[in-house]
Motif scaffolding. Sequence first.
Motif: not given
Length: 329
Positions: A156-161
């Motif tokens: 998503x857009x959470x900045x978690x890869x």
Amino acid sequence: MMSGTPINPNPARAEAVLSRLQLLVTRKLDGLLQGDYLGLLPGPGTEAGESREYRPGDDVRRMDWPVTARTTVPHVRRTVADRELESWMAVDLSASLDFGTGRWLKRELVVAAAAAIAHLTVRGGNRIGAVVGTGPGRAAGPGSGGSGPGSGSATGGSGVLRLPARPGRKEAQGLLRTIAGLELRPGRTDLGALVDALNRPPRRRGMAVVISDFLAPPEQWGRPMRKLAVRHEVLAIEVVDPRELELPDVGVLAVVDPESGELHEVQTADPRLRRRYAAAAAAQRAAIAHELRAAGAAHLRLRTDSDWLLDMVRFVAAQRHARTRGTTR
């Protein structure tokens, strides 16, 4: 002293740093800790398997009471043997990690710790994966959305890869190259959400390592850490720079918060200010240590001005000694 500008590391420099780290880790850790696991050891297992009738000598702690009540014949529950260890790392690459006054930047120490964990766990078919936080917004960088070693996808857009867990040293090196090449973005990673990403999807019992400076408020990440420790063995690696613990007497110091971009001028010649700063820093670190203990996580603190490999060797040796005496954590 700090810079809020996001950094996109030079790929050649990142590769050189990784090569040097691999050499250091291999020489010292293999020489002193040959054959040791950092976390869970392969054994009889904890995952529930099929039931069978009780036989004299079976461990009564494995009695399967629902089946026993249903059949009126004593049954015990078999367990699936732990032949392989699956480890996951939550790697915090917030903008606050782009700072260091010792021999290392905090970011470099995070990558170094990840390299050591990978080296200690990837053997005998063991798998290692990672979730990486690079600040607010969609994570980006080498390996995001591609294929091959180290490739992953942002959630998503959470900045978690998320970098999937795979066996083998080649895959581990690809994972480390991806982590080292990621861009730091302004703002702070939601450490609680990053830790919680290790709980999804549910996995068999394994090892979870959280690498961060833990500067986010403990109430943000404390509960996810406790939830993670219910099922997994958890290791928290706290990265610290000496200037975060005390201020030097260098006159007026301009400080930029890399996560907010705010600029402050601090008069470090004031001894009362330095004392208040040191007291506040000590209280902050004590709160972090208390929250990690409450979560049941093992706690390793690495400093940018010390021999981090020696600190890690001592920690692993102490864990091994405690485990043989049944007193881990």
